[in-house]
Design an enzyme around this catalytic site. Structure first.
Site, PDB file in Angstrom:
ATOM      1  N   ASP A  63       0.887  -1.163   0.000  1.00 25.35           N
ATOM      2  CA  ASP A  63       0.000   0.000   0.000  1.00 25.35           C
ATOM      3  C   ASP A  63       0.926   1.214   0.000  1.00 25.35           C
ATOM      4  OD1 ASP A  63      -1.552   2.192   0.676  1.00 25.35           O
ATOM      5  OD2 ASP A  63      -2.752   1.102   2.162  1.00 25.35           O
ATOM      6  N   TYR A 153      -7.261  16.218  -8.176  1.00 27.42           N
ATOM      7  CA  TYR A 153      -6.526  15.214  -8.955  1.00 27.42           C
ATOM      8  C   TYR A 153      -5.414  15.898  -9.757  1.00 27.42           C
ATOM      9  CZ  TYR A 153      -5.428  11.640 -12.430  1.00 27.42           C
ATOM     10  OH  TYR A 153      -4.761  10.736 -13.222  1.00 27.42           O
ATOM     11  N   LYS A 157      -1.313  15.510  -9.636  1.00 30.50           N
ATOM     12  CA  LYS A 157      -0.496  15.117 -10.788  1.00 30.50           C
ATOM     13  C   LYS A 157       0.467  16.230 -11.219  1.00 30.50           C
ATOM     14  CE  LYS A 157      -1.940  10.851 -11.390  1.00 30.50           C
ATOM     15  NZ  LYS A 157      -1.049   9.696 -11.230  1.00 30.50           N
TER      16      LYS A 157
HETATM   17  P1  NAD Z   1      -6.777   1.633 -12.171  1.00 37.61           P
HETATM   18  O1  NAD Z   1      -7.744   2.187 -11.192  1.00 37.61           O
HETATM   19  O2  NAD Z   1      -7.179   0.453 -12.967  1.00 37.61           O
HETATM   20  O3  NAD Z   1      -5.381   1.316 -11.490  1.00 37.61           O
HETATM   21  C1  NAD Z   1      -4.872   2.042 -10.393  1.00 37.61           C
HETATM   22  C2  NAD Z   1      -4.325   1.050  -9.397  1.00 37.61           C
HETATM   23  O4  NAD Z   1      -3.769   1.736  -8.271  1.00 37.61           O
HETATM   24  C3  NAD Z   1      -5.428   0.136  -8.877  1.00 37.61           C
HETATM   25  O5  NAD Z   1      -5.045  -1.198  -9.071  1.00 37.61           O
HETATM   26  C4  NAD Z   1      -5.530   0.510  -7.413  1.00 37.61           C
HETATM   27  O6  NAD Z   1      -5.882  -0.574  -6.607  1.00 37.61           O
HETATM   28  C5  NAD Z   1      -4.125   0.998  -7.135  1.00 37.61           C
HETATM   29  N1  NAD Z   1      -4.057   1.775  -5.900  1.00 37.61           N
HETATM   30  C6  NAD Z   1      -4.896   2.734  -5.446  1.00 37.61           C
HETATM   31  N2  NAD Z   1      -4.532   3.145  -4.229  1.00 37.61           N
HETATM   32  C7  NAD Z   1      -3.429   2.422  -3.893  1.00 37.61           C
HETATM   33  C8  NAD Z   1      -2.583   2.380  -2.758  1.00 37.61           C
HETATM   34  N3  NAD Z   1      -2.811   3.146  -1.691  1.00 37.61           N
HETATM   35  N4  NAD Z   1      -1.540   1.512  -2.770  1.00 37.61           N
HETATM   36  C9  NAD Z   1      -1.304   0.722  -3.819  1.00 37.61           C
HETATM   37  N5  NAD Z   1      -2.075   0.705  -4.921  1.00 37.61           N
HETATM   38  C10 NAD Z   1      -3.118   1.552  -4.947  1.00 37.61           C
HETATM   39  O7  NAD Z   1      -6.448   2.844 -13.142  1.00 37.61           O
HETATM   40  P2  NAD Z   1      -5.190   3.082 -14.132  1.00 37.61           P
HETATM   41  O8  NAD Z   1      -5.721   3.941 -15.197  1.00 37.61           O
HETATM   42  O9  NAD Z   1      -4.502   1.843 -14.487  1.00 37.61           O
HETATM   43  O10 NAD Z   1      -4.262   3.993 -13.210  1.00 37.61           O
HETATM   44  C11 NAD Z   1      -2.859   3.860 -13.142  1.00 37.61           C
HETATM   45  C12 NAD Z   1      -2.223   5.228 -13.122  1.00 37.61           C
HETATM   46  O11 NAD Z   1      -2.486   5.869 -14.360  1.00 37.61           O
HETATM   47  C13 NAD Z   1      -2.760   6.166 -12.041  1.00 37.61           C
HETATM   48  O12 NAD Z   1      -1.672   6.827 -11.427  1.00 37.61           O
HETATM   49  C14 NAD Z   1      -3.607   7.147 -12.819  1.00 37.61           C
HETATM   50  O13 NAD Z   1      -3.666   8.406 -12.193  1.00 37.61           O
HETATM   51  C15 NAD Z   1      -2.844   7.198 -14.128  1.00 37.61           C
HETATM   52  N6  NAD Z   1      -3.624   7.698 -15.254  1.00 37.61           N
HETATM   53  C16 NAD Z   1      -4.757   7.052 -15.673  1.00 37.61           C
HETATM   54  C17 NAD Z   1      -5.486   7.564 -16.732  1.00 37.61           C
HETATM   55  C18 NAD Z   1      -6.741   6.903 -17.234  1.00 37.61           C
HETATM   56  O14 NAD Z   1      -7.483   7.522 -18.003  1.00 37.61           O
HETATM   57  N7  NAD Z   1      -7.006   5.669 -16.898  1.00 37.61           N
HETATM   58  C19 NAD Z   1      -5.064   8.738 -17.371  1.00 37.61           C
HETATM   59  C20 NAD Z   1      -3.900   9.360 -16.936  1.00 37.61           C
HETATM   60  C21 NAD Z   1      -3.185   8.831 -15.879  1.00 37.61           C
END
Ligand code: NAD
Length: 289
Positions: A63, A153, A157
């Site tokens: 975590d 958010y 970022k």
């Molecule tokens: P997702 O929600 O599928 O994956 C995010 C993961 O982070 C999840 O598996 C969640 O369980 C984990 N997480 C959350 N809190 C946590 C903690 N305290 N400790 C450990 N793990 C934790 O979404 P994603 O899109 O795969 O996100 C991954 C990254 O990409 C994130 O940083 C997100 O901000 C970034 N991002 C996503 C998008 C999008 O459109 N999906 C766009 C830009 C950036």
């Protein structure tokens, strides 16, 4: 020797896809430590790798908001070093700012900002001692330009951009490369996992009607962007691989392949007025004055 990779947030989305791709590498180049907050969610990852990769994949609990769990995971890396650290865990927060509680806002910063920073902190001394390393961070276009109803958010970022850029300057002196993989919308569980003020929420009754109307428009825009323009995680993984395989990785990679137009506008028109007007037009078009 395999490259040791540790990835955060691997129970879904980008982290899961990246872990699967690296652990299934045909040349068995990588030993992947796929970490997740809740090990009860490891089935999806295990199914995706089809159990064939015992020597290239290990799953650990981590975590990113819990320092001890980061240190415990680090201590379970049998190679006693991480060559490539991928800080990917993150959560979204969407809704009118007046309705966000301080606790909720803190949670977002805890995961996205301090979670990323304290993960890096834990692995930094070892990387410095090795005289080599890669730190890859899943960035967001929401860290490069503002998005209405995503203030906190975006703040988290944007903060990551500042932290990573500052580190990159120093870590050059240690042969450690920091790279941000800047993503636009990606098809993941992000929209399901994010904290969002839903249109039926009673909290919206306190909100002025003008903001409510704009929020409805924003949500429609967001839906259509995710439906029509979101990338698949495989596309994002390719960009991570570019960064991992490059002998001299860049600081920023744009998963769309080009500098997003609004980011370009920020550079060419640093006073900000055009960028803000364009964003408003894109999202609220009929509201534009
Ligand atoms: P997702 O929600 O599928 O994956 C995010 C993961 O982070 C999840 O598996 C969640 O369980 C984990 N997480 C959350 N809190 C946590 C903690 N305290 N400790 C450990 N793990 C934790 O979404 P994603 O899109 O795969 O996100 C991954 C990254 O990409 C994130 O940083 C997100 O901000 C970034 N991002 C996503 C998008 C999008 O459109 N999906 C766009 C830009 C950036």
């Amino acid at each position: 020797d395999k490259k040791v990779v540790l990835i955060t947030g691997c129970s879904s989305g980008i982290g899961l896809s990246l872990a699967v791709r690296l652990a299934s590498d045909p040349n068995k180049t990588f030993k992947v430590y796929a970490t997740m907050r809740n090990l009860a969610k490891k089935e999806r990852l295990l199914e995706s790798v089809k159990g064939l990769h015992k020597d290239t994949l290990d799953i650990l609990q981590m975590d990113v908001t819990d320092r001890q769990s980061i240190l415990d995971a680090r201590d379970r890396v049998v190679e006693k070093r991480v060559d490539i650290l991928v800080c990917n865990a993150g959560v979204g927060l969407m809704g009118p700012l007046e309705l966000q509680s301080l606790d909720t806002m803190r949670q977002i910063l805890e995961v996205n900002l301090f979670g990323t920073i304290q993960t890096i902190q834990a692995f930094l001394p070892e990387m410095k001692a090795q005289g080599q390393g890669r730190i890859l961070v899943t960035g967001s276009t929401g860290g490069l330009h503002g998005l209405p109803f995503n203030e906190v958010y975006c703040a988290s970022k944007f903060a990551i951009e500042g932290a990573c850029e500052s580190l990159a300057v120093l870590l050059q002196h240690f042969n450690i490369h920091v790279s941000l993989i800047e993503c636009g919308p990606v098809n993941t569980d992000f929209l399901v996992n994010l904290q969002k003020v839903e249109l039926g929420d009673t909290s919206l009754e306190q909100l002025d009607t003008h903001t409510l109307g704009l929020y409805e428009k924003y949500l429609q825009h967001c839906d259509s962007v995710f439906q029509n323009a979101a990338q698949d995680t495989e596309d994002i993984v390719k960009v991570f691989l570019d960064a991992i395989q490059s002998p001299s990785p860049l600081f920023r990679y744009f998963t769309s392949g080009v500098v997003p137009p609004l980011t370009q506008l920020k550079i060419t028109q640093p006073d900000g007025s055009q960028c803000i007007r364009s964003m408003s037009k894109i999202i609220f078009s009929s509201e534009e004055k």
